[in-house]
Enzyme design. Structure first.
Site, short mmCIF file in Angstrom:
data_model
loop_
_atom_site.label_atom_id
_atom_site.label_comp_id
_atom_site.label_asym_id
_atom_site.label_seq_id
_atom_site.Cartn_x
_atom_site.Cartn_y
_atom_site.Cartn_z
N ASN A 20 -63.24 64.47 63.79
CA ASN A 20 -64.38 63.98 62.87
C ASN A 20 -64.94 62.61 64.03
O ASN A 20 -66.48 63.04 63.35
CB ASN A 20 -64.20 63.45 61.39
CG ASN A 20 -64.20 64.49 60.93
OD1 ASN A 20 -65.18 65.49 60.74
ND2 ASN A 20 -62.65 64.87 60.63
N ILE A 99 -55.09 53.87 52.33
CA ILE A 99 -56.06 53.73 50.77
C ILE A 99 -55.39 52.16 51.08
O ILE A 99 -55.43 51.72 51.03
CB ILE A 99 -55.09 54.34 49.14
CG1 ILE A 99 -54.66 56.22 49.75
CG2 ILE A 99 -55.63 53.81 48.59
CD1 ILE A 99 -54.29 56.29 48.24
N LEU A 100 -57.09 52.65 50.69
CA LEU A 100 -57.65 50.92 50.33
C LEU A 100 -57.81 49.62 49.65
O LEU A 100 -57.87 51.30 48.01
CB LEU A 100 -59.64 51.12 51.47
CG LEU A 100 -59.83 51.74 52.85
CD1 LEU A 100 -61.10 51.85 53.25
CD2 LEU A 100 -59.09 50.22 53.23
N HIS A 116 -62.87 64.48 53.35
CA HIS A 116 -62.24 64.77 52.71
C HIS A 116 -61.49 66.66 52.48
O HIS A 116 -62.69 67.41 52.43
CB HIS A 116 -61.93 64.41 50.63
CG HIS A 116 -60.54 65.35 50.37
ND1 HIS A 116 -59.31 64.76 50.64
CD2 HIS A 116 -60.21 66.28 49.88
CE1 HIS A 116 -58.46 65.66 49.96
NE2 HIS A 116 -59.09 66.67 49.54
N GLU A 154 -62.93 52.99 43.81
CA GLU A 154 -61.49 52.80 43.30
C GLU A 154 -60.78 53.75 43.21
O GLU A 154 -59.64 53.75 43.46
CB GLU A 154 -61.67 51.49 42.63
CG GLU A 154 -61.56 51.85 41.27
CD GLU A 154 -63.25 51.30 40.92
OE1 GLU A 154 -63.25 52.79 39.87
OE2 GLU A 154 -64.16 51.84 42.25
N LYS A 184 -64.04 73.43 61.73
CA LYS A 184 -64.73 73.15 62.56
C LYS A 184 -66.54 73.80 61.10
O LYS A 184 -67.58 73.52 61.83
CB LYS A 184 -64.01 74.58 63.34
CG LYS A 184 -64.83 75.21 64.31
CD LYS A 184 -65.06 76.53 65.29
CE LYS A 184 -65.50 76.77 66.05
NZ LYS A 184 -65.63 78.66 66.35
N ALA A 186 -67.13 73.15 58.64
CA ALA A 186 -68.13 72.16 57.32
C ALA A 186 -66.69 71.09 57.55
O ALA A 186 -68.87 70.48 57.75
CB ALA A 186 -66.76 72.32 56.54
N GLU A 187 -66.29 70.22 58.00
CA GLU A 187 -66.69 68.60 58.04
C GLU A 187 -66.98 68.00 58.92
O GLU A 187 -68.20 67.19 59.12
CB GLU A 187 -64.68 68.43 58.50
CG GLU A 187 -64.13 68.57 57.42
CD GLU A 187 -62.28 68.38 57.85
OE1 GLU A 187 -61.83 67.42 58.17
OE2 GLU A 187 -61.18 68.73 56.85
#
Ligand code: GAR
Length: 206
Positions: A20, A99-100, A116, A154, A184, A186-187
């Site tokens: 990506n 995870i932030l 995602h 969050e 390929k 979509a992302e």
């Protein structure tokens, strides 16, 4: 005479292969992203191939490991300090598999986007990352999946949706074949489009 166009400074957070990230670099070169510029790539995994991609393209990069810090907040603060050095306006999570906490999210409120590999709200949230997302989609038997780019808040994968693209599932798909096709088709398309869209909005606010 050289004219310098105003651009937002983009940081990309990665953990793995960085396809990506590569799509973002290619989109920048192709003129799909014009209002943002990737100025920094940060990995939370030592030796992630994404770092090589950054280096190959002359983009500054850094590795910040959670194990080197006493707490999640200190780990995140180390990344925030780097971002401040580079005057980062927009943070892109491109296969960043950690995870932030609110500490980070509040520091960059409405300025963090994530890609995602499913059509949110399906197959998303805590524990849904990478191949697991596609395994679950196939197990459930959905006929259509895809990818989503969204703002990060969050709630894991719970922020406002920016762009989505659907991908049809084929009868003989494996998690691996589906993952490749979702990337390929979509992302790698919607992530650069979203970065351009949000960069443009940020420039308009400046
Ligand atoms: C991508 O499929 C991305 O959507 C996914 O990890 C992969 C990273 O690949 N992210 C998540 O699952 C986040 N929940 P890449 O390193 O080649 O870009």
């Amino acid at each position: 005479m050289s004219s310098t166009k105003k651009q937002v400074n983009v940081a990309v957070l990665v953990s793995g292969g960085g396809t990506n990230l590569q799509a973002l670099i290619d989109a920048q070169k192709a003129g799909v992203i014009t209002d943002g510029k990737i100025v920094l790539v940060v990995s939370n995994k030592q030796g992630a191939y994404a770092l090589q991609r950054a280096q190959d393209n002359g983009i500054d990069c850094a590795t910040v490991l959670k194990k080197d810090y006493a707490s999640q907040v200190e780990f995140e603060q180390a990344i925030i300090n780097l971002f401040q050095d580079y005057s980062i306006d927009l943070v892109v999570l491109a296969g960043f598999l950690s995870i932030l906490s609110p500490h980070f999210i509040n520091a960059y409120s409405n300025r963090i986007i994530n890609v995602h590999p499913s059509l949110i709200p399906s197959f998303c949230g805590k524990g849904y990352y990478g191949l697991k997302v596609h395994e679950e989609a196939l197990k459930y038997g959905v006929k259509v999946t895809g990818a989503t780019v969204h703002f990060v808040n969050e709630i894991p994968d719970g922020g406002q949706i920016i762009l989505q693209k659907a991908v049809a599932i084929r009868p003989n798909d494996t998690p691996q074949s589906l993952q490749q096709r979702v990337m390929k088709l979509a992302e790698w398309k919607i992530l650069p489009q979203a970065v351009q869209k949000v960069s443009k909005q940020i420039l308009q606010q400046k």
